[in-house]
Design an enzyme around this catalytic site. Sequence first.
Site, PDB file in Angstrom:
ATOM      1  N   GLY A   1     -10.376  56.577  87.789  1.00 17.06           N
ATOM      2  CA  GLY A   1     -10.256  56.442  89.231  1.00 17.06           C
ATOM      3  C   GLY A   1      -9.071  55.580  89.651  1.00 17.06           C
ATOM      4  O   GLY A   1      -8.366  55.903  90.610  1.00 17.06           O
TER       5      GLY A   1
ATOM      6  N   SER B   1     -13.640  59.842  89.061  1.00 21.06           N
ATOM      7  CA  SER B   1     -13.697  59.224  87.745  1.00 21.06           C
ATOM      8  C   SER B   1     -14.988  59.632  87.040  1.00 21.06           C
ATOM      9  O   SER B   1     -16.076  59.519  87.605  1.00 21.06           O
ATOM     10  CB  SER B   1     -13.643  57.701  87.905  1.00 21.06           C
TER      11      SER B   1
ATOM     12  N   CYS C   1     -15.445  44.163  89.368  1.00 20.78           N
ATOM     13  CA  CYS C   1     -14.068  43.693  89.225  1.00 20.78           C
ATOM     14  C   CYS C   1     -13.929  42.273  89.735  1.00 20.78           C
ATOM     15  O   CYS C   1     -13.127  41.497  89.245  1.00 20.78           O
ATOM     16  CB  CYS C   1     -13.115  44.591  89.999  1.00 20.78           C
TER      17      CYS C   1
HETATM   18  C1  LIG Z   1     -15.055  52.601  89.771  1.00 18.74           C
HETATM   19  C2  LIG Z   1     -14.207  52.835  90.969  1.00 18.74           C
HETATM   20  C3  LIG Z   1     -12.817  52.981  90.843  1.00 18.74           C
HETATM   21  C4  LIG Z   1     -12.114  52.808  89.532  1.00 18.74           C
HETATM   22  O1  LIG Z   1     -12.385  53.836  88.637  1.00 18.74           O
HETATM   23  P1  LIG Z   1     -12.002  53.653  87.081  1.00 18.74           P
HETATM   24  O2  LIG Z   1     -12.268  54.983  86.481  1.00 18.74           O
HETATM   25  O3  LIG Z   1     -12.940  52.611  86.565  1.00 18.74           O
HETATM   26  O4  LIG Z   1     -10.584  53.256  87.033  1.00 18.74           O
HETATM   27  C5  LIG Z   1     -12.089  53.249  91.980  1.00 18.74           C
HETATM   28  N1  LIG Z   1     -12.684  53.376  93.172  1.00 18.74           N
HETATM   29  C6  LIG Z   1     -14.013  53.248  93.339  1.00 18.74           C
HETATM   30  C7  LIG Z   1     -14.616  53.419  94.690  1.00 18.74           C
HETATM   31  C8  LIG Z   1     -14.817  52.969  92.239  1.00 18.74           C
HETATM   32  O5  LIG Z   1     -16.133  52.832  92.409  1.00 18.74           O
END
Ligand SMILES: *Cc1c(COP(=O)(O)O)cnc(C)c1O
Length: 395
Positions: A69, A198, A323
């Site tokens: 993501g 993602s 995070c």
């Molecule tokens: C988890 C998340 C991301 C990041 O995705 P990754 O695959 O972990 O890099 C970005 N945006 C939202 C809303 C998320 O929940």
Amino acid sequence: MIYLDNAATTKMSRTAVTAMLPYFDGVCGNPSSLHSAGQAAAEALTDARERIAACLGCTAKEITFTSGGSEADNQAIRSAAAIGARKGKKHIISTKIEHHAVLHTLKALEKEGFSVTLLDVDENGLVDPRQVETAITEDTCLVTVMFANNEIGTIEPIAEIGAICRRKGVLFHTDAVQAAGHLHIDAAELNIDLLSLSAHKFHGPKGIGALYARKGVPLATLIEGGAQERGKRAGTENLPAIMGMAAALEEACASMEKNAKKLTLLRDRLIDGLSEIPHSILNGDRTRRLPGNVNFCFEGIEGESLLLLLDDKGIAASSGSACTSGSLDPSHVLLAIGRVHDIAHGSLRLTLSEETTQEEIDFTIAAVKEVVGYLRNMSPVWRDLQSGKRDYIIK
Ligand SMILES: *Cc1c(COP(=O)(O)O)cnc(C)c1O
């Protein structure tokens, strides 16, 4: 363990694991190779792309694989910024509750000469489409608003915002990482130009994602090298992960209605149970929210202590987003919906999956009630509140 941190990541489904296995030890070719082993891999890759596209209401050519993501968000925003810059348009509109993958990319672009408007949200975390429309100027090249928030679960009015952007001729990106596989998405119908997802948020593998870019929206080159991903992201494809993502998304989309119904019932049971705790407040919209999301603030509580004590009871939960945990800053999302610092620190996010049971929910309600009571009994702040020395913020 009672796993209630599905917004951080999900357990892989059996279907996803099974779909990946043949690509670790069977189909070993490189999709770019001309021999039959390579062609078998290339066919699998095409098949996965088509199946993912079918789940999103787009075509296979509009899907680019990414590492997840975060990369999809970076790539989408950078691409739209580059398109804008070529036309001399350097204004971007977003919101205060976006994921850091969006917010930090926008910060970086500000240093590169772009101007960014971050819209406020209401007390439930909803973006007002009229504010989006008002904020659009001659200079605006991109609007980026998340489909659903990862902390408080609020589902944004994506169709309305998409229609406004299309009418105004401004590109529209949505971070749909929390929505894909959980909410119905039709990219064309919603007038979405760019969309991030993602796999590990819908029971697929970690480290793989996709970016939908509508036909005619050119992506910026992220990695130079080979011709993979139409030359925009060079490097041999992660075929096992891609196959796992396609299988997980298909499964999630096929059982979406059934899952949503089940999760909504459990979610509402959990919300009702936790609402009985005095001086507590639900974060996010009561109904326009992800089926599996529950987020509360409890006055007089430190989120971290709450998490550790719940962990002792076998419950995996989260406070704010994964995070930001570990940092002392309260969640930017909770601040944006008007929670003051002290209250934002006392937040608890519980995110359910299809495997969550009613027994687990009932156990969790009892555990949270007990732990909140225990922590409050030890807290000098709570003593002051109870004696009337301090006023409650959450009535
Ligand atoms: C988890 C998340 C991301 C990041 O995705 P990754 O695959 O972990 O890099 C970005 N945006 C939202 C809303 C998320 O929940």
